[in-house]
Design a protein around this motif. Structure first.
Motif, PDB file in Angstrom:
ATOM      1  N   ASP A 199       5.069  -0.833   1.762  1.00  0.00           N
ATOM      2  CA  ASP A 199       6.020  -0.010   2.538  1.00  0.00           C
ATOM      3  C   ASP A 199       5.745  -0.147   3.926  1.00  0.00           C
ATOM      4  OD1 ASP A 199       7.441   2.155   3.892  1.00  0.00           O
ATOM      5  OD2 ASP A 199       6.553   3.576   2.593  1.00  0.00           O
ATOM      6  N   TRP A 200       6.867  -1.293   4.623  1.00  0.00           N
ATOM      7  CA  TRP A 200       6.449  -1.438   5.939  1.00  0.00           C
ATOM      8  C   TRP A 200       6.867  -0.627   7.005  1.00  0.00           C
ATOM      9  CZ3 TRP A 200       3.260  -5.003   4.067  1.00  0.00           C
ATOM     10  CH2 TRP A 200       3.701  -5.659   3.084  1.00  0.00           C
ATOM     11  N   GLY A 201       7.468   0.647   6.574  1.00  0.00           N
ATOM     12  CA  GLY A 201       8.058   1.420   7.223  1.00  0.00           C
ATOM     13  C   GLY A 201       9.499   1.353   8.224  1.00  0.00           C
ATOM     14  N   LEU A 239      -2.204   3.581   6.187  1.00  0.00           N
ATOM     15  CA  LEU A 239      -2.772   2.324   5.450  1.00  0.00           C
ATOM     16  C   LEU A 239      -2.429   2.129   4.169  1.00  0.00           C
ATOM     17  CD1 LEU A 239      -4.776  -0.051   6.000  1.00  0.00           C
ATOM     18  CD2 LEU A 239      -6.486   1.648   5.211  1.00  0.00           C
ATOM     19  N   GLN A 240      -2.470   3.236   3.249  1.00  0.00           N
ATOM     20  CA  GLN A 240      -2.070   2.928   1.949  1.00  0.00           C
ATOM     21  C   GLN A 240      -0.484   2.217   1.595  1.00  0.00           C
ATOM     22  OE1 GLN A 240      -3.064   6.999   0.533  1.00  0.00           O
ATOM     23  NE2 GLN A 240      -4.842   6.390  -0.521  1.00  0.00           N
ATOM     24  N   ARG A 241       0.338   3.026   2.449  1.00  0.00           N
ATOM     25  CA  ARG A 241       1.617   2.525   2.394  1.00  0.00           C
ATOM     26  C   ARG A 241       1.878   1.172   2.918  1.00  0.00           C
ATOM     27  NH1 ARG A 241       5.409   6.431   5.987  1.00  0.00           N
ATOM     28  NH2 ARG A 241       7.028   4.692   5.560  1.00  0.00           N
ATOM     29  N   THR A 294     -11.022  -3.517  -3.106  1.00  0.00           N
ATOM     30  CA  THR A 294     -10.506  -4.742  -3.994  1.00  0.00           C
ATOM     31  C   THR A 294      -9.260  -4.280  -4.224  1.00  0.00           C
ATOM     32  OG1 THR A 294     -11.097  -3.125  -5.904  1.00  0.00           O
ATOM     33  CG2 THR A 294     -12.676  -5.041  -5.159  1.00  0.00           C
ATOM     34  N   LYS A 295      -8.291  -5.269  -4.519  1.00  0.00           N
ATOM     35  CA  LYS A 295      -7.156  -5.113  -4.885  1.00  0.00           C
ATOM     36  C   LYS A 295      -6.733  -4.178  -6.118  1.00  0.00           C
ATOM     37  CE  LYS A 295      -4.533  -9.445  -3.332  1.00  0.00           C
ATOM     38  NZ  LYS A 295      -4.022 -10.644  -3.819  1.00  0.00           N
ATOM     39  N   SER A 296      -6.343  -2.939  -5.675  1.00  0.00           N
ATOM     40  CA  SER A 296      -6.015  -1.910  -6.975  1.00  0.00           C
ATOM     41  C   SER A 296      -4.946  -0.996  -6.551  1.00  0.00           C
ATOM     42  CB  SER A 296      -7.271  -1.352  -7.378  1.00  0.00           C
ATOM     43  OG  SER A 296      -7.844  -0.592  -6.098  1.00  0.00           O
ATOM     44  N   HIS A 297      -4.730  -0.122  -7.283  1.00  0.00           N
ATOM     45  CA  HIS A 297      -3.834   1.020  -7.073  1.00  0.00           C
ATOM     46  C   HIS A 297      -2.439   0.664  -6.230  1.00  0.00           C
ATOM     47  CE1 HIS A 297      -7.016   3.753  -8.335  1.00  0.00           C
ATOM     48  NE2 HIS A 297      -7.749   3.134  -7.590  1.00  0.00           N
ATOM     49  N   GLY A 298      -2.011  -0.692  -6.793  1.00  0.00           N
ATOM     50  CA  GLY A 298      -0.820  -1.067  -6.239  1.00  0.00           C
ATOM     51  C   GLY A 298      -0.900  -1.791  -4.940  1.00  0.00           C
ATOM     52  N   THR A 299      -2.175  -2.303  -4.420  1.00  0.00           N
ATOM     53  CA  THR A 299      -2.116  -2.801  -3.063  1.00  0.00           C
ATOM     54  C   THR A 299      -1.821  -4.318  -3.203  1.00  0.00           C
ATOM     55  OG1 THR A 299      -4.452  -3.272  -3.283  1.00  0.00           O
ATOM     56  CG2 THR A 299      -3.931  -1.240  -2.209  1.00  0.00           C
ATOM     57  N   LEU A 300      -1.232  -4.914  -2.108  1.00  0.00           N
ATOM     58  CA  LEU A 300      -0.835  -6.245  -2.146  1.00  0.00           C
ATOM     59  C   LEU A 300      -1.748  -7.420  -1.622  1.00  0.00           C
ATOM     60  CD1 LEU A 300       3.023  -5.565  -1.344  1.00  0.00           C
ATOM     61  CD2 LEU A 300       1.968  -5.787  -3.471  1.00  0.00           C
ATOM     62  N   PHE A 301      -2.615  -6.655  -0.858  1.00  0.00           N
ATOM     63  CA  PHE A 301      -3.533  -7.727   0.061  1.00  0.00           C
ATOM     64  C   PHE A 301      -4.782  -7.124   0.337  1.00  0.00           C
ATOM     65  CE2 PHE A 301      -0.437  -5.820   2.781  1.00  0.00           C
ATOM     66  CZ  PHE A 301      -1.251  -5.554   3.912  1.00  0.00           C
ATOM     67  N   GLN A 302      -5.821  -7.645   0.651  1.00  0.00           N
ATOM     68  CA  GLN A 302      -6.894  -6.877   1.604  1.00  0.00           C
ATOM     69  C   GLN A 302      -6.793  -6.556   2.818  1.00  0.00           C
ATOM     70  OE1 GLN A 302      -9.824  -6.153  -0.358  1.00  0.00           O
ATOM     71  NE2 GLN A 302      -8.644  -6.878  -2.351  1.00  0.00           N
ATOM     72  N   PRO A 303      -7.333  -5.624   3.434  1.00  0.00           N
ATOM     73  CA  PRO A 303      -7.100  -5.133   4.684  1.00  0.00           C
ATOM     74  C   PRO A 303      -8.128  -5.883   5.635  1.00  0.00           C
ATOM     75  CG  PRO A 303      -8.087  -3.411   3.665  1.00  0.00           C
ATOM     76  CD  PRO A 303      -7.546  -4.318   2.787  1.00  0.00           C
ATOM     77  N   GLY A 304      -9.417  -6.312   5.138  1.00  0.00           N
ATOM     78  CA  GLY A 304     -10.352  -6.514   5.848  1.00  0.00           C
ATOM     79  C   GLY A 304     -11.022  -5.238   6.536  1.00  0.00           C
ATOM     80  N   GLU A 305     -11.631  -5.800   7.719  1.00  0.00           N
ATOM     81  CA  GLU A 305     -12.151  -4.607   8.480  1.00  0.00           C
ATOM     82  C   GLU A 305     -10.828  -3.642   8.954  1.00  0.00           C
ATOM     83  OE1 GLU A 305     -14.986  -3.571  12.363  1.00  0.00           O
ATOM     84  OE2 GLU A 305     -14.428  -5.728  12.007  1.00  0.00           O
ATOM     85  N   ILE A 306     -11.216  -2.493   9.132  1.00  0.00           N
ATOM     86  CA  ILE A 306      -9.918  -1.590   9.627  1.00  0.00           C
ATOM     87  C   ILE A 306     -10.559  -0.993  11.008  1.00  0.00           C
ATOM     88  CG2 ILE A 306      -8.518   0.602   9.319  1.00  0.00           C
ATOM     89  CD1 ILE A 306      -9.421  -0.061   6.096  1.00  0.00           C
ATOM     90  N   VAL A 307      -9.700  -1.079  12.143  1.00  0.00           N
ATOM     91  CA  VAL A 307     -10.067  -0.824  13.349  1.00  0.00           C
ATOM     92  C   VAL A 307      -8.728  -0.229  14.054  1.00  0.00           C
ATOM     93  CG1 VAL A 307     -11.751  -2.647  13.681  1.00  0.00           C
ATOM     94  CG2 VAL A 307      -9.510  -3.060  14.354  1.00  0.00           C
ATOM     95  N   SER A 308      -9.056   0.576  15.113  1.00  0.00           N
ATOM     96  CA  SER A 308      -8.069   1.184  15.599  1.00  0.00           C
ATOM     97  C   SER A 308      -8.178   1.435  17.068  1.00  0.00           C
ATOM     98  CB  SER A 308      -7.759   2.872  15.304  1.00  0.00           C
ATOM     99  OG  SER A 308      -6.884   3.465  15.966  1.00  0.00           O
TER     100      SER A 308
END
Length: 96
Positions: free
Chosen positions: A42-44, A35-37, A2-16
């Motif tokens: 924080d787009w790096g 991922l948290q950044r 869920t949006k919390s801890h300062g997150t701006l959007f939902q990531p959906g499924e996380i894959v690599s």
């Protein structure tokens, strides 16, 4: 997630991709840190044009891109969240 801890959007499924997993392992870094950044805006290591595009994407629901250079190995990792927020992918630029 869920949006919390300062997150701006939902990531959906996380894959690599395998390359990104190998790069994170070689760096000794958890992808969670990056991922948290990404989720906090924080787009790096991206140019100003891409930063503006990400800000617009938050409002309009387009794709979001972050890029991080790993400090020890110097490898660059991209994190891309799709426009529909269904999936967030860790990958190397050459794997795009």
């Amino acid at each position: 997630m869920t949006k919390s801890h300062g997150t701006l959007f939902q990531p959906g499924e996380i894959v690599s991709t395998p390359g990104a997993l190998d790069a994170l392992k070689a760096e000794g870094l958890s992808g969670i840190v990056l991922l948290q950044r990404h989720l906090r805006g924080d787009w790096g290591d991206i140019c100003e044009e891409d930063r503006r595009e990400n800000e617009l994407s938050l409002a309009e629901g387009s794709r979001i891109l972050s890029a991080y250079t790993l400090p020890r190995t110097g490898v660059k990792i991209w994190i891309i969240t799709e426009a529909d927020r269904s999936v967030t992918t860790f990958l190397l630029p050459k794997e795009y």
